[in-house]
Design an enzyme around this catalytic site. Sequence first.
Site, PDB file in Angstrom:
ATOM      1  N   GLY A  43       0.841  -1.207   0.000  1.00 21.54           N
ATOM      2  CA  GLY A  43       0.000   0.000   0.000  1.00 21.54           C
ATOM      3  C   GLY A  43       0.870   1.249   0.000  1.00 21.54           C
ATOM      4  O   GLY A  43       1.853   1.306   0.723  1.00 21.54           O
ATOM      5  N   ARG A  45       1.235  -5.135  -5.890  1.00 16.14           N
ATOM      6  CA  ARG A  45       1.190  -6.373  -5.125  1.00 16.14           C
ATOM      7  C   ARG A  45       1.581  -7.464  -6.114  1.00 16.14           C
ATOM      8  O   ARG A  45       1.088  -7.487  -7.241  1.00 16.14           O
ATOM      9  CB  ARG A  45      -0.189  -6.574  -4.523  1.00 16.14           C
ATOM     10  CG  ARG A  45      -0.492  -5.464  -3.507  1.00 16.14           C
ATOM     11  CD  ARG A  45      -1.553  -5.827  -2.506  1.00 16.14           C
ATOM     12  NE  ARG A  45      -1.335  -5.119  -1.251  1.00 16.14           N
ATOM     13  CZ  ARG A  45      -1.885  -3.940  -0.924  1.00 16.14           C
ATOM     14  NH1 ARG A  45      -2.704  -3.341  -1.743  1.00 16.14           N
ATOM     15  NH2 ARG A  45      -1.636  -3.380   0.254  1.00 16.14           N
ATOM     16  N   ASP A  81       4.104  -4.367   6.436  1.00 13.88           N
ATOM     17  CA  ASP A  81       4.603  -5.617   7.019  1.00 13.88           C
ATOM     18  C   ASP A  81       4.680  -6.756   5.996  1.00 13.88           C
ATOM     19  O   ASP A  81       5.595  -7.571   6.047  1.00 13.88           O
ATOM     20  CB  ASP A  81       3.823  -6.024   8.273  1.00 13.88           C
ATOM     21  CG  ASP A  81       2.341  -6.182   8.014  1.00 13.88           C
ATOM     22  OD1 ASP A  81       1.858  -5.719   6.957  1.00 13.88           O
ATOM     23  OD2 ASP A  81       1.657  -6.767   8.869  1.00 13.88           O
ATOM     24  N   SER A 120       5.368  -6.452   2.740  1.00 11.78           N
ATOM     25  CA  SER A 120       6.564  -6.190   1.930  1.00 11.78           C
ATOM     26  C   SER A 120       7.828  -6.555   2.701  1.00 11.78           C
ATOM     27  O   SER A 120       8.775  -7.107   2.132  1.00 11.78           O
ATOM     28  CB  SER A 120       6.624  -4.712   1.546  1.00 11.78           C
ATOM     29  OG  SER A 120       5.468  -4.349   0.843  1.00 11.78           O
ATOM     30  N   ASP A 144      -0.856   2.717   8.361  1.00 12.40           N
ATOM     31  CA  ASP A 144      -1.498   2.031   9.499  1.00 12.40           C
ATOM     32  C   ASP A 144      -0.703   2.078  10.807  1.00 12.40           C
ATOM     33  O   ASP A 144      -1.247   1.789  11.860  1.00 12.40           O
ATOM     34  CB  ASP A 144      -1.742   0.553   9.154  1.00 12.40           C
ATOM     35  CG  ASP A 144      -2.772   0.407   8.046  1.00 12.40           C
ATOM     36  OD1 ASP A 144      -3.598   1.322   7.895  1.00 12.40           O
ATOM     37  OD2 ASP A 144      -2.740  -0.614   7.333  1.00 12.40           O
ATOM     38  N   ARG A 153      -7.065  -2.363   9.109  1.00 15.96           N
ATOM     39  CA  ARG A 153      -7.683  -3.693   9.077  1.00 15.96           C
ATOM     40  C   ARG A 153      -7.324  -4.517  10.309  1.00 15.96           C
ATOM     41  O   ARG A 153      -8.123  -5.248  10.838  1.00 15.96           O
ATOM     42  CB  ARG A 153      -7.254  -4.431   7.808  1.00 15.96           C
ATOM     43  CG  ARG A 153      -8.410  -4.581   6.840  1.00 15.96           C
ATOM     44  CD  ARG A 153      -7.962  -5.212   5.569  1.00 15.96           C
ATOM     45  NE  ARG A 153      -7.114  -4.310   4.810  1.00 15.96           N
ATOM     46  CZ  ARG A 153      -6.366  -4.672   3.784  1.00 15.96           C
ATOM     47  NH1 ARG A 153      -6.325  -5.911   3.397  1.00 15.96           N
ATOM     48  NH2 ARG A 153      -5.643  -3.783   3.128  1.00 15.96           N
ATOM     49  N   ARG A 176      -5.110   7.752   2.127  1.00 12.33           N
ATOM     50  CA  ARG A 176      -3.780   7.366   1.629  1.00 12.33           C
ATOM     51  C   ARG A 176      -3.055   8.511   0.936  1.00 12.33           C
ATOM     52  O   ARG A 176      -1.833   8.488   0.816  1.00 12.33           O
ATOM     53  CB  ARG A 176      -3.928   6.243   0.608  1.00 12.33           C
ATOM     54  CG  ARG A 176      -4.070   4.906   1.211  1.00 12.33           C
ATOM     55  CD  ARG A 176      -3.714   3.872   0.158  1.00 12.33           C
ATOM     56  NE  ARG A 176      -4.087   2.560   0.607  1.00 12.33           N
ATOM     57  CZ  ARG A 176      -3.421   1.874   1.515  1.00 12.33           C
ATOM     58  NH1 ARG A 176      -2.334   2.368   2.049  1.00 12.33           N
ATOM     59  NH2 ARG A 176      -3.844   0.697   1.883  1.00 12.33           N
TER      60      ARG A 176
END
Length: 320
Positions: free
Chosen positions: A12, A73, A104, A106, A129, A173, A254
């Site tokens: 992200g 991704r 995390d 990545s 996050d 999330r 974002r």
Amino acid sequence: MLNCIGVLTSGGDSPGMNATTRAVVRTALFEGAEVWGIHNGYRGILDGEMFKMERKDVGDIIQRGGTFLGTARCHRFMTPEGRAEAYEKLKAKGIEGLVIIGGDGSLRGASLLSEEHGIPIVGLPGTIDNDVWGTDYTIGSDTAANTIIDAINKLRDTASAHRRVVVLEVMGRHCGWLALMSGISGGAEYILVPEEDFDLEEISNEIKEAYKKGKRYILVVVAEGAGSGIEVGNFIAEHTDIETRVSVLGHIQRGGTPSVIDRVKASQLGEKAALAILSGLSNVVFGFHRGNVVAIDLHDAVTNKKKLDPEYMRLAKVLA
Ligand code: ADP
């Protein structure tokens, strides 16, 4: 000592990734090393989207959100074969080590690449996050929290005018950091996070009582991982009979020009990462602890789960 490194952003995007890339590139060039920018995260390694960078390639980007390198991704990279191919592609370009800027997931991929192929890796936590273990801060989290505050300020004006309950769903999330920080600084009555149980019936009863005593409006901030804002809003509306409005902030969180904090911290972390990898250090993530830059073991960073600071949870409840 390394002479040639690569830098990529993955997962992200977050505001401040550009400032980080700029710092990595300019520090490496200042040290006389060669630095390659890799487009679109791990996919860019596999697709050969790698370019030798000069100072000017990172000009005019410190103020921009997103990441000019692009991010992606990449499922191929999740397999040992994909990572072996990535390693060969890097070797072919003469890239001896990598700086990975990402969340995390990545960093987990980076850890595996280094473990399996011995290539030096330094990670930097780039995610809004703030959910990377071992660091108090992740790049982009401050800007995102400020974006949420801006929305809360506006929602409070209209909620107060109409005596409504306002429910705001924010990102997070698995981690309620954004909800907690924006909830505290936005004066929310309730902050719902995935890390803590809550009882919507009890909350609804409390809201009803508060309205009876003359409360003008109630603000509930919900991290997406704690539940859907719409469901929370519907429940409260049904159980209180008070007009309730739900806003889901979504991807606005974002974007945006990075805050001063994100730009400065990204620059500090980028410099440290470049110096570390050029000196041969590997398997570390740079972050902040109590205001100072610290090196965290990469394996520890990706195997431990960050907890919400209970002090902030307590503060939120006392002040609500
Ligand atoms: P973030 O870095 O923001 O947490 P993701 O979890 O989507 O985002 O991870 C970004 C990319 O990192 C994935 O598309 C994949 O290429 C790589 N990655 C994530 N998790 C792993 C893993 N367990 N093993 C290998 N690579 C991974």
